[in-house]
Design a protein around this motif. Structure first.
Motif, PDB file in Angstrom:
ATOM      1  N   LYS A  77      24.987  -4.307 -11.337  1.00 57.31           N
ATOM      2  CA  LYS A  77      23.645  -4.867 -11.248  1.00 57.31           C
ATOM      3  C   LYS A  77      23.631  -6.038 -10.275  1.00 57.31           C
ATOM      4  CE  LYS A  77      21.971  -3.521 -15.815  1.00 57.31           C
ATOM      5  NZ  LYS A  77      21.360  -3.999 -17.088  1.00 57.31           N
ATOM      6  N   ILE A  78      22.479  -6.273  -9.674  1.00 63.75           N
ATOM      7  CA  ILE A  78      22.298  -7.410  -8.782  1.00 63.75           C
ATOM      8  C   ILE A  78      21.085  -8.213  -9.241  1.00 63.75           C
ATOM      9  CG2 ILE A  78      23.434  -6.482  -6.729  1.00 63.75           C
ATOM     10  CD1 ILE A  78      20.766  -5.475  -5.753  1.00 63.75           C
ATOM     11  N   VAL A  79      21.128  -9.504  -8.968  1.00 63.11           N
ATOM     12  CA  VAL A  79      20.035 -10.392  -9.384  1.00 63.11           C
ATOM     13  C   VAL A  79      19.004 -10.439  -8.265  1.00 63.11           C
ATOM     14  CG1 VAL A  79      19.388 -12.723 -10.078  1.00 63.11           C
ATOM     15  CG2 VAL A  79      21.565 -11.747 -10.844  1.00 63.11           C
ATOM     16  N   ILE A  80      17.852  -9.817  -8.500  1.00 62.46           N
ATOM     17  CA  ILE A  80      16.790  -9.715  -7.498  1.00 62.46           C
ATOM     18  C   ILE A  80      15.430  -9.847  -8.172  1.00 62.46           C
ATOM     19  CG2 ILE A  80      18.092  -8.238  -5.901  1.00 62.46           C
ATOM     20  CD1 ILE A  80      16.579  -5.821  -7.104  1.00 62.46           C
ATOM     21  N   ASP A  81      14.425 -10.014  -7.333  1.00 59.13           N
ATOM     22  CA  ASP A  81      13.041  -9.845  -7.784  1.00 59.13           C
ATOM     23  C   ASP A  81      12.731  -8.360  -7.604  1.00 59.13           C
ATOM     24  OD1 ASP A  81      10.322  -9.576  -8.035  1.00 59.13           O
ATOM     25  OD2 ASP A  81       9.816 -11.291  -6.779  1.00 59.13           O
ATOM     26  N   PRO A  82      12.766  -7.564  -8.667  1.00 55.32           N
ATOM     27  CA  PRO A  82      12.636  -6.113  -8.511  1.00 55.32           C
ATOM     28  C   PRO A  82      11.321  -5.670  -7.894  1.00 55.32           C
ATOM     29  CG  PRO A  82      12.504  -6.745 -10.829  1.00 55.32           C
ATOM     30  CD  PRO A  82      12.934  -7.959 -10.068  1.00 55.32           C
ATOM     31  N   ASN A  83      10.238  -6.403  -8.144  1.00 55.40           N
ATOM     32  CA  ASN A  83       8.944  -6.028  -7.575  1.00 55.40           C
ATOM     33  C   ASN A  83       8.944  -6.161  -6.055  1.00 55.40           C
ATOM     34  OD1 ASN A  83       7.788  -5.458 -10.110  1.00 55.40           O
ATOM     35  ND2 ASN A  83       7.249  -7.608 -10.416  1.00 55.40           N
ATOM     36  N   ARG A  84       9.524  -7.260  -5.556  1.00 60.01           N
ATOM     37  CA  ARG A  84       9.572  -7.479  -4.107  1.00 60.01           C
ATOM     38  C   ARG A  84      10.487  -6.473  -3.420  1.00 60.01           C
ATOM     39  NH1 ARG A  84       5.221 -10.047  -2.232  1.00 60.01           N
ATOM     40  NH2 ARG A  84       4.944 -12.117  -3.097  1.00 60.01           N
ATOM     41  N   ILE A  85      11.658  -6.231  -4.009  1.00 61.87           N
ATOM     42  CA  ILE A  85      12.595  -5.279  -3.411  1.00 61.87           C
ATOM     43  C   ILE A  85      12.017  -3.860  -3.459  1.00 61.87           C
ATOM     44  CG2 ILE A  85      14.892  -4.254  -3.587  1.00 61.87           C
ATOM     45  CD1 ILE A  85      14.838  -7.123  -2.471  1.00 61.87           C
ATOM     46  N   HIS A  86      11.336  -3.538  -4.535  1.00 62.05           N
ATOM     47  CA  HIS A  86      10.650  -2.239  -4.634  1.00 62.05           C
ATOM     48  C   HIS A  86       9.652  -2.097  -3.499  1.00 62.05           C
ATOM     49  CE1 HIS A  86       7.927   0.884  -6.148  1.00 62.05           C
ATOM     50  NE2 HIS A  86       8.856   1.225  -7.020  1.00 62.05           N
ATOM     51  N   GLN A  87       8.874  -3.147  -3.256  1.00 56.48           N
ATOM     52  CA  GLN A  87       7.862  -3.117  -2.196  1.00 56.48           C
ATOM     53  C   GLN A  87       8.503  -2.917  -0.826  1.00 56.48           C
ATOM     54  OE1 GLN A  87       5.484  -6.679  -2.061  1.00 56.48           O
ATOM     55  NE2 GLN A  87       4.466  -6.114  -0.163  1.00 56.48           N
ATOM     56  N   VAL A  88       9.602  -3.644  -0.566  1.00 54.09           N
ATOM     57  CA  VAL A  88      10.281  -3.531   0.726  1.00 54.09           C
ATOM     58  C   VAL A  88      10.810  -2.113   0.945  1.00 54.09           C
ATOM     59  CG1 VAL A  88      12.344  -4.235   2.004  1.00 54.09           C
ATOM     60  CG2 VAL A  88      10.873  -5.958   0.974  1.00 54.09           C
ATOM     61  N   LEU A  89      11.519  -1.573  -0.049  1.00 55.10           N
ATOM     62  CA  LEU A  89      12.116  -0.245   0.091  1.00 55.10           C
ATOM     63  C   LEU A  89      11.047   0.840   0.213  1.00 55.10           C
ATOM     64  CD1 LEU A  89      15.050  -0.516  -2.478  1.00 55.10           C
ATOM     65  CD2 LEU A  89      15.160  -0.693   0.005  1.00 55.10           C
ATOM     66  N   PHE A  90       9.984   0.704  -0.580  1.00 55.19           N
ATOM     67  CA  PHE A  90       8.902   1.691  -0.493  1.00 55.19           C
ATOM     68  C   PHE A  90       8.249   1.665   0.889  1.00 55.19           C
ATOM     69  CE2 PHE A  90       4.446   3.002  -1.020  1.00 55.19           C
ATOM     70  CZ  PHE A  90       4.642   4.283  -1.520  1.00 55.19           C
ATOM     71  N   ASN A  91       8.033   0.464   1.434  1.00 56.21           N
ATOM     72  CA  ASN A  91       7.416   0.351   2.760  1.00 56.21           C
ATOM     73  C   ASN A  91       8.315   0.912   3.854  1.00 56.21           C
ATOM     74  OD1 ASN A  91       5.117  -0.802   1.696  1.00 56.21           O
ATOM     75  ND2 ASN A  91       5.695  -2.902   2.196  1.00 56.21           N
ATOM     76  N   LEU A  92       9.628   0.719   3.736  1.00 55.05           N
ATOM     77  CA  LEU A  92      10.543   1.271   4.729  1.00 55.05           C
ATOM     78  C   LEU A  92      10.550   2.798   4.691  1.00 55.05           C
ATOM     79  CD1 LEU A  92      13.603  -1.153   4.447  1.00 55.05           C
ATOM     80  CD2 LEU A  92      11.966  -0.994   6.338  1.00 55.05           C
ATOM     81  N   ILE A  93      10.519   3.359   3.482  1.00 55.10           N
ATOM     82  CA  ILE A  93      10.473   4.822   3.355  1.00 55.10           C
ATOM     83  C   ILE A  93       9.137   5.352   3.851  1.00 55.10           C
ATOM     84  CG2 ILE A  93      10.451   6.723   1.687  1.00 55.10           C
ATOM     85  CD1 ILE A  93      12.534   5.093   0.084  1.00 55.10           C
ATOM     86  N   LEU A  94       8.051   4.653   3.533  1.00 52.63           N
ATOM     87  CA  LEU A  94       6.734   5.054   4.041  1.00 52.63           C
ATOM     88  C   LEU A  94       6.705   4.993   5.566  1.00 52.63           C
ATOM     89  CD1 LEU A  94       3.841   5.865   3.258  1.00 52.63           C
ATOM     90  CD2 LEU A  94       3.261   3.438   3.198  1.00 52.63           C
ATOM     91  N   ASN A  95       7.353   3.992   6.123  1.00 49.09           N
ATOM     92  CA  ASN A  95       7.459   3.857   7.575  1.00 49.09           C
ATOM     93  C   ASN A  95       8.166   5.076   8.173  1.00 49.09           C
ATOM     94  OD1 ASN A  95       7.260   1.833   9.964  1.00 49.09           O
ATOM     95  ND2 ASN A  95       9.382   2.529  10.050  1.00 49.09           N
ATOM     96  N   ILE A  97       8.324   8.103   6.794  1.00 49.33           N
ATOM     97  CA  ILE A  97       7.432   9.261   6.636  1.00 49.33           C
ATOM     98  C   ILE A  97       6.407   9.298   7.762  1.00 49.33           C
ATOM     99  CG2 ILE A  97       5.626  10.276   5.179  1.00 49.33           C
ATOM    100  CD1 ILE A  97       7.184   9.188   2.748  1.00 49.33           C
ATOM    101  N   GLN A  98       5.806   8.145   8.053  1.00 46.49           N
ATOM    102  CA  GLN A  98       4.798   8.072   9.106  1.00 46.49           C
ATOM    103  C   GLN A  98       5.409   8.330  10.476  1.00 46.49           C
ATOM    104  OE1 GLN A  98       3.281   4.140   8.355  1.00 46.49           O
ATOM    105  NE2 GLN A  98       1.786   4.835   6.842  1.00 46.49           N
ATOM    106  N   ALA A  99       6.642   7.874  10.685  1.00 44.06           N
ATOM    107  CA  ALA A  99       7.299   8.077  11.976  1.00 44.06           C
ATOM    108  C   ALA A  99       7.610   9.553  12.201  1.00 44.06           C
ATOM    109  CB  ALA A  99       8.583   7.248  12.049  1.00 44.06           C
ATOM    110  N   ILE A 100       8.053  10.238  11.148  1.00 41.82           N
ATOM    111  CA  ILE A 100       8.372  11.665  11.269  1.00 41.82           C
ATOM    112  C   ILE A 100       7.107  12.485  11.478  1.00 41.82           C
ATOM    113  CG2 ILE A 100       9.282  13.675  10.035  1.00 41.82           C
ATOM    114  CD1 ILE A 100      11.224  11.730   8.616  1.00 41.82           C
ATOM    115  N   GLY A 101       6.071  12.162  10.726  1.00 40.23           N
ATOM    116  CA  GLY A 101       4.840  12.949  10.813  1.00 40.23           C
ATOM    117  C   GLY A 101       4.909  14.171   9.920  1.00 40.23           C
ATOM    118  N   LYS A 102       5.672  15.143  10.321  1.00 38.10           N
ATOM    119  CA  LYS A 102       5.910  16.326   9.491  1.00 38.10           C
ATOM    120  C   LYS A 102       7.190  17.019   9.960  1.00 38.10           C
ATOM    121  CE  LYS A 102       2.937  19.446  12.206  1.00 38.10           C
ATOM    122  NZ  LYS A 102       1.840  20.421  12.129  1.00 38.10           N
ATOM    123  N   ASP A 103       7.734  17.846   9.061  1.00 37.05           N
ATOM    124  CA  ASP A 103       8.936  18.637   9.348  1.00 37.05           C
ATOM    125  C   ASP A 103      10.121  17.755   9.741  1.00 37.05           C
ATOM    126  OD1 ASP A 103       7.405  20.969   8.951  1.00 37.05           O
ATOM    127  OD2 ASP A 103       6.778  20.975  11.053  1.00 37.05           O
ATOM    128  N   GLY A 104      10.669  17.071   8.747  1.00 36.01           N
ATOM    129  CA  GLY A 104      11.815  16.213   9.033  1.00 36.01           C
ATOM    130  C   GLY A 104      12.620  15.916   7.791  1.00 36.01           C
TER     131      GLY A 104
END
Length: 199
Positions: A77-95, A97-104
């Protein structure tokens, strides 16, 4: 007004509306950036957190025919603010998805980084996509505010993500793959031995 003048006025009003919405988006992003101080930090298992993000993203990935693969192992386990880290990781994955567009494909991995490799032991999270990537000359600037490779984007998202990771005494970096296309985001979060946060 003549039909030509009406058409010009209509185009002008559309342009004004577009720029108002863009400024509103930039203003909201700046508020998020300036208010990025962490909340309560608690001892957190990163694997369930990422599993939740993958579940959230899976529906959009399915619509775009994007496969999302996650390699994970038992981690401390690591000591983090889980809400903030969740937001960062979700935004990077969303980024991605948007970069790929489709079929990737998006690949996510979490590994334990021992102390002899870096100054402190920690967890390294890697998010890799096979989208178009970005020119190598722009790579070092993508975390700067107002820098974006996407049209009509404020360029605050990655700057906010990096600020959040730095607030956790970690690192966020981007690299181009040695083979193939796309981009790789790497996040390092240290394993703190002592903390006054609730465990």
């Amino acid at each position: 007004l003549s039909p030509g003048e009406k058409e010009k006025n209509s185009e002008f009003l559309k342009a004004v509306k577009h720029n108002i919405l863009r400024l509103r988006n930039i203003t909201g992003s700046l508020v998020n950036y300036s208010a990025m101080s962490s909340g309560e930090r608690i001892s957190t298992d990163i694997n369930p957190l990422i599993n939740d993000i993958v579940s959230l993203a899976s529906a959009e990935c399915k619509k775009r025919n994007i496969s999302i693969r996650w390699q994970h192992h038992p981690l401390p386990k690591i000591v983090i603010d889980p809400n903030r880290i969740h937001q960062v990781l979700f935004n990077l994955i969303l980024n991605s998805i948007q970069a790929i567009g489709k079929d990737g494909q998006i690949e996510i991995s979490c590994t334990l980084t021992e102390a002899h490799l870096l100054s402190t032991p920690g967890i390294q999270i890697e998010i890799r996509d096979d989208g178009p990537g970005i020119p190598e000359t722009q790579l070092e600037n993508i975390f700067n505010p107002f820098v974006s490779t996407k049209p009509n984007h404020s360029g605050i998202g990655l700057a906010t993500a990096k600020k959040c990771i730095q607030d956790h005494h970690g690192r966020l970096s981007a690299h181009l793959p040695k083979e193939g296309k796309g981009i790789i985001f790497q996040i390092f979060l240290p394993i703190t031995q002592t903390s006054s946060s609730r465990l």
